[in-house]
Design an enzyme around this catalytic site. Structure first.
Site, short mmCIF file in Angstrom:
data_model
loop_
_atom_site.label_atom_id
_atom_site.label_comp_id
_atom_site.label_asym_id
_atom_site.label_seq_id
_atom_site.Cartn_x
_atom_site.Cartn_y
_atom_site.Cartn_z
N HIS A 373 -37.40 60.15 -15.82
CA HIS A 373 -37.50 58.80 -15.39
C HIS A 373 -37.37 58.20 -14.02
O HIS A 373 -37.48 57.01 -13.74
CB HIS A 373 -36.68 57.91 -16.18
CG HIS A 373 -36.75 58.11 -17.80
ND1 HIS A 373 -37.53 56.96 -18.66
CD2 HIS A 373 -36.46 58.85 -18.57
CE1 HIS A 373 -37.52 57.26 -19.53
NE2 HIS A 373 -36.89 58.68 -19.76
N LYS A 564 -34.05 42.33 -13.21
CA LYS A 564 -34.04 43.88 -13.25
C LYS A 564 -32.76 44.40 -12.60
O LYS A 564 -32.27 43.50 -11.95
CB LYS A 564 -35.30 44.68 -12.42
CG LYS A 564 -35.70 44.24 -11.14
CD LYS A 564 -36.76 44.99 -10.36
CE LYS A 564 -38.11 44.34 -11.14
NZ LYS A 564 -38.96 45.17 -11.51
N ARG A 565 -32.27 45.57 -12.99
CA ARG A 565 -31.45 45.92 -11.97
C ARG A 565 -31.21 45.83 -10.60
O ARG A 565 -32.48 45.89 -10.20
CB ARG A 565 -31.25 47.57 -12.45
CG ARG A 565 -30.47 47.96 -13.69
CD ARG A 565 -29.22 47.11 -13.95
NE ARG A 565 -28.21 47.63 -13.32
CZ ARG A 565 -27.27 48.77 -13.94
NH1 ARG A 565 -27.30 49.02 -14.86
NH2 ARG A 565 -26.33 49.22 -13.06
N LYS A 570 -36.03 48.43 -5.52
CA LYS A 570 -36.63 47.41 -6.38
C LYS A 570 -36.94 46.10 -5.20
O LYS A 570 -37.82 45.28 -5.78
CB LYS A 570 -35.97 47.08 -7.39
CG LYS A 570 -35.72 48.02 -8.49
CD LYS A 570 -34.92 47.60 -9.75
CE LYS A 570 -34.64 49.00 -10.46
NZ LYS A 570 -35.81 49.18 -11.71
N THR A 672 -40.94 48.41 -16.92
CA THR A 672 -41.37 47.98 -18.15
C THR A 672 -41.19 46.35 -18.60
O THR A 672 -41.92 45.76 -19.32
CB THR A 672 -40.39 48.64 -19.48
OG1 THR A 672 -39.11 48.55 -18.89
CG2 THR A 672 -40.76 50.19 -19.84
N LYS A 676 -43.69 43.37 -20.16
CA LYS A 676 -43.15 42.31 -20.95
C LYS A 676 -43.75 41.04 -20.41
O LYS A 676 -44.17 39.86 -21.29
CB LYS A 676 -41.60 42.19 -21.02
CG LYS A 676 -40.98 43.50 -21.74
CD LYS A 676 -39.50 43.64 -21.48
CE LYS A 676 -39.22 44.95 -21.92
NZ LYS A 676 -37.71 45.34 -21.34
C1 21N Z 1 -35.78 53.91 -15.43
F1 21N Z 1 -24.63 55.95 -14.87
N1 21N Z 1 -35.02 54.80 -15.06
S1 21N Z 1 -33.05 53.21 -15.95
C2 21N Z 1 -36.80 53.76 -14.27
F2 21N Z 1 -24.69 57.88 -14.69
N2 21N Z 1 -32.81 55.69 -14.97
O1 21N Z 1 -36.39 53.49 -13.02
C3 21N Z 1 -37.92 52.75 -14.57
F3 21N Z 1 -24.57 57.03 -16.44
N3 21N Z 1 -31.49 55.70 -15.34
O2 21N Z 1 -39.23 52.70 -13.75
C4 21N Z 1 -38.63 53.00 -16.09
O3 21N Z 1 -39.61 52.08 -16.23
C5 21N Z 1 -37.72 53.40 -16.98
O4 21N Z 1 -36.51 54.21 -16.64
C6 21N Z 1 -38.30 53.71 -18.38
O5 21N Z 1 -38.88 54.84 -18.24
C7 21N Z 1 -33.79 54.46 -15.26
C8 21N Z 1 -30.78 56.56 -15.33
C9 21N Z 1 -29.39 56.67 -14.99
C10 21N Z 1 -28.74 57.54 -14.15
C11 21N Z 1 -27.20 57.70 -14.26
C12 21N Z 1 -26.65 56.94 -15.10
C13 21N Z 1 -27.25 55.95 -15.97
C14 21N Z 1 -28.56 56.05 -16.04
C15 21N Z 1 -25.20 56.92 -15.33
#
Ligand code: 21N
Length: 832
Positions: A373, A564-565, A570, A672, A676
């Site tokens: 991802h 978004k985050r 971003k 994503t 939406k």
């Molecule tokens: C997203 F905290 N990836 S949310 C993409 F250590 N990764 O950025 C986005 F636990 N999170 O472009 C895409 O649309 C979406 O995925 C769906 O495919 C995200 C990673 C993550 C890393 C560490 C931790 C939590 C989450 C933690």
């Protein structure tokens, strides 16, 4: 109850599924309210009515869940398990009502209580068991799998505390714990009898049996119990109810017993705490790995419990023979977070069931599939070998063995190239050797996919290029999607019924059909209605913004939204610089063709992400200066909506005119939220990044506001980036920087934005904010002019919805199914 011949009492099989008619619904609702919950006054709070309704709906789900499980028990079918550390489910009630096709009847039933479904539904807490896109994708996928009648089970963690609640105090983000289970979670059913035992720590001993075979035994472990909590996942109008199985950690009993007997009460309790800590809280770091021991515990806990669950079921039914196990199972790993599953399946097969390594490896590498991802290097998970050795000693041995065999394969492909072996090794050498989890996932899987076309290409040519050379056939793309049930039907009921009034409602189950609405894009009467719906949705959002932020949004103004985050890649910063530029124009009196806008921001910063938190503070300070300036009032309003989450997005995406998707090209894997917004008729302003590229291809370049450098150009520019020259050469940016540096937005907080200013000016700014600013401003002007032409904008809006067919997660899941999972839909015999 029927008496058995022995002393056991067997419950007679419950034949009749609860009825779906309105009067039975009213009866059940009343019974749950008075008896299950023991309440007698309606109206005091919606909470108990919500619970009673949820239990009423749950009864219907449980009946169908049993039918689905029965089908799977009777029939030997290939199944997929979607293993994810995150499931960002949001609220469940309205979704279940929609998918069970009970909406009208539930509305009527609630009339008996003088209540609206919407108000009752709002009493539900969001299940925020995820950070952002990755977690919400998992939730959309479950909806699509059930709706396509696919035998897919979700495995996740039942965090006691989900994503933190965000408050804004003096413009700063303040995190508060999300105690989402406090008022009860009526959707889950615990199954303590199916608990699994998870080993940690201890050490490994070896013994040779009579035939000379070596057995490794992991002993003196500190075990934790994994107790499953099942959440029903209803398919859309198809009688299917799949399961999301969430694991909760609990202490084993012997802990207590042994220590109690030794008289150490408090030590026993302390150990209980350690066990229960594992599923206490979701890590809120979003895209950056955090390297905490507890996180690795969570990952192994989930992976081991889920694999044990599947393997135990298999052995129960077919005995300990694994010949055709791989024909009936696939495990989809949601990023590397559960990638320890590769080694854990090997451990189960080799240690617990005594398979030969080769046979076990054959099974593992034909059942594991990995989804990546992100390309951000800081997100690539690595765990210190020393931590592994202490926490999961047997798994480290297995990883070493996998690595040794893999590196001989590398040596065959690139003879004599020690550099290649070092580069591809599952173990990164150095002062503190680390296990590379992405490499483990790739080596152990038969499929590796990215989440948008560009992202997959970048994986193949960049991050994973050596692996691509080794195994090109493993790599494939699966462009993300979102469920049109939640993200159009439910969140925008007025638009949904307007659409259905023209093309029927088959689009809800077959979203390719949404393109039929294209026929009406030039129809005046239809445009009128489309606009009316958008206005009402904008009013709903304006009310929310007024309540939460105290800022008045005017529905005649352009609603410009970025939610978004919060992350530098971003580029919320680019957006707020544009806002400052608009404000500067107002201050200069350059308002002649200024199109009035309401700019909305929302999103959470990881608690330890310094720059992201600064950006939130900047947005809030800029907003407060602008909103207090009477000269700006007719032209510009700015708000930061606190605590952005799934339920907030349901209001926001239906009300947005302009969707901000402005990441530095090459950095956003897919996005994503962009989908939406598009479904709900927002027009995108965006870069050529992630799924934006495919969105633009589908809707046509004329209906998309494109700006900025490409991913390829970005790479080039970074070689010799001179932001100061860009600032000097762009009068608008120069003035914006001057305003920022003058302290105009932080009069009483000197210096607080210095780091932001410096980041923009820095030649090593990887996000190229200054680079893209001029083209962004120009593009925003084009968007403003387009919005001024009401009819033109309406056409674009309709065309965006009409072109969004590809971005249904039903399409995505069909692609996973065709190329990776190879599942057949379940054929359930319908009950009523
Ligand atoms: C997203 F905290 N990836 S949310 C993409 F250590 N990764 O950025 C986005 F636990 N999170 O472009 C895409 O649309 C979406 O995925 C769906 O495919 C995200 C990673 C993550 C890393 C560490 C931790 C939590 C989450 C933690």
């Amino acid at each position: 109850m029927a008496k058995n011949s022995g002393s056991v009492c067997v419950v007679k099989h419950w034949q009749d599924a609860p009825k779906m008619d309105e009067s039975t619904l009213v009866d059940d609702l009343t019974r749950h309210f008075y008896y299950t919950l023991g309440r007698d006054k309606v109206g005091e709070s919606q909470l108990y009515l919500y619970h009673a309704l949820a239990l009423t709906i749950r009864d219907r789900l449980v009946a169908r869940c049993r039918a689905t499980n029965q089908y799977l028990a009777d029939k030997k079918t290939r199944k997929a398990a979607y293993i994810s550390l995150e499931f960002l489910m949001g609220r469940a009630l309205s979704n279940a009502v929609l998918n069970l096709d009970l909406e009208d009847k539930v509305r009527d039933a609630l009339k008996e209580y003088c209540c609206e479904l919407e108000t009752v539904a709002q009493a539900e807490h969001d299940a925020g068991l995820g950070n952002g896109g990755l977690g919400r994708l998992a939730a959309c996928f479950l909806d699509s799998c059930a709706s396509l009648a696919l035998p897919v089970i979700g495995y996740g963690i039942r965090y006691e505390y989900g994503m933190f609640n965000q408050k804004i105090e003096q413009g700063h983000q303040v995190e508060q714990p999300d105690n989402w289970l406090r008022e009860g979670h009526p959707w889950e059913l615990a199954a303590p009898e199916k608990a699994k035992r998870i080993k940690f720590s201890g050490h490994v001993v070896s013994h040779i049996d009579r035939s000379g075979r070596e057995h490794r035994e992991w002993i003196d472990t500190q075990d934790v119990l994994a107790v499953p909590y099942d959440v029903p996942i209803p398919g859309y109008k198809n009688e299917v109810v799949n399961t999301l199985r969430l694991w909760k950690s609990e202490a084993t009993d012997e802990f207590d017993l042994n220590e109690f007997n030794a008289g150490s009460y408090s030590e026993a309790v302390a150990k209980k705490n350690l066990a229960e800590q594992i599923t206490m809280v979701l890590y809120p770091n979003d895209t950056s790995e955090n390297g905490k021991e507890l996180r690795l515990r969570q990952q192994y806990f989930l992976s081991s419990a889920s694999l044990q669950d599947i393997v135990d079921n298999w052995v129960e039914r077919y005995g300990p023979s694994f010949n055709d196990f791989a024909d009936y199972h696939v495990f989809q790993l949601n990023d590397t977070h559960p990638s320890i599953a590769v080694a854990e399946l090997m451990r189960i097969l080799v240690d617990d069931y005594e398979l030969e390594w080769q046979e076990a490896w054959q099974i593992t590498t034909s059942t594991m599939a990995y989804t990546n991802h992100t390309l951000l290097p800081e997100a690539l998970e690595k765990w210190p070998v020393s931590l592994f050795a202490r926490l999961l000693p047997r798994l480290l041995e297995i990883i070493y063995e996998i690595n040794a065999r893999f590196l001989t394969e590398v040596a065959l492909k690139w003879p004599g190239d020690i550099g290649k072996q070092r580069a591809l090794s599952l173990i990164e050498e150095g002062e503190q050797p680390q296990v590379r989890m992405a490499y483990l996932a790739i080596v152990g899987s038969y499929s590796v996919n990215g989440v948008a076309a560009l992202h997959t290409e970048l994986l193949k040519s960049g991050l994973f290029s050596d692996f691509y050379q080794l195994w090109p056939e493993k790599f494939n793309n699966k462009t993300n999607g979102v469920t049109p049930r939640r993200w159009l039907s439910h969140c925008n009921p007025q638009l949904a019924s307007l659409i259905s009034s023209k093309i029927g409602d088959a689009w809800k189950a077959d979203f390719a059909k949404i393109s039929d609405i294209r026929r009406y894009f030039d129809n005046k009467a239809f445009q009128q209605k489309w606009q009316q719906v958008k206005l009402e949705n904008k009013q709903r959002l304006a009310d929310l913004v007024s309540k939460e932020c105290g800022v008045e949004f005017d529905v005649t103004m352009l609603f410009d939204v970025q939610v978004k985050r919060i992350h530098e890649y971003k580029r919320q910063l680019l957006n707020i610089l544009h806002v400052i530029h608009l404000y500067d124009r107002i201050c200069r009196g350059d308002t002649e063709n200024l199109v009035p806008r309401c700019v909305l921001f929302g999103g959470k910063a990881a608690p330890g992400y310094y720059m992201a938190k600064k950006i939130i503070k900047l947005i809030n300070n800029v907003a407060s200066v602008i909103n207090q300036d009477r000269a700006a009032h007719p032209f510009l309003r700015v708000a930061f909506l606190p605590n952005y989450n799934v339920s907030a997005m349901e209001v926001i995406c239906a009300a947005t005119d302009l969707s901000e998707q402005i990441s530095t090209a090459g950095k956003e894997a897919s996005g994503t939220g962009n989908m939406k917004f598009m479904m709900n008729g927002a027009v995108t302003i965006g870069t050529l990044d992630g799924a934006n590229i495919e969105i633009r291809e589908c809707v046509g370049a004329d209906n998309f506001f494109l700006f900025g450098v490409t991913a390829e150009q970005a790479q080039q520019i970074r070689q010799d980036y001179k932001p100061m020259e860009i600032i000097d050469g762009c009068i608008e940016l120069k003035r914006v920087m001057q305003l920022l540096e003058s302290g105009h937005f932080n009069l009483f907080e000197p210096g607080i934005f210095d780091d932001i200013v410096n980041a923009i000016k820095c030649p090593s700014d990887p996000w190229l904010v200054a680079q893209d600013f001029p083209s962004y401003v120009k593009c925003q002007e084009n968007a403003s002019q387009a919005y001024e032409d009401k009819e033109h904008w309406l056409r674009m809006s309709i065309l965006n919805t009409a072109a969004s067919g590809k971005f249904s997660s039903d399409r995505t899941i069909q692609d996973y199914c065709d190329d990776i999972w190879r599942l057949s839909p379940m054929q359930l015999i319908t009950a009523n």
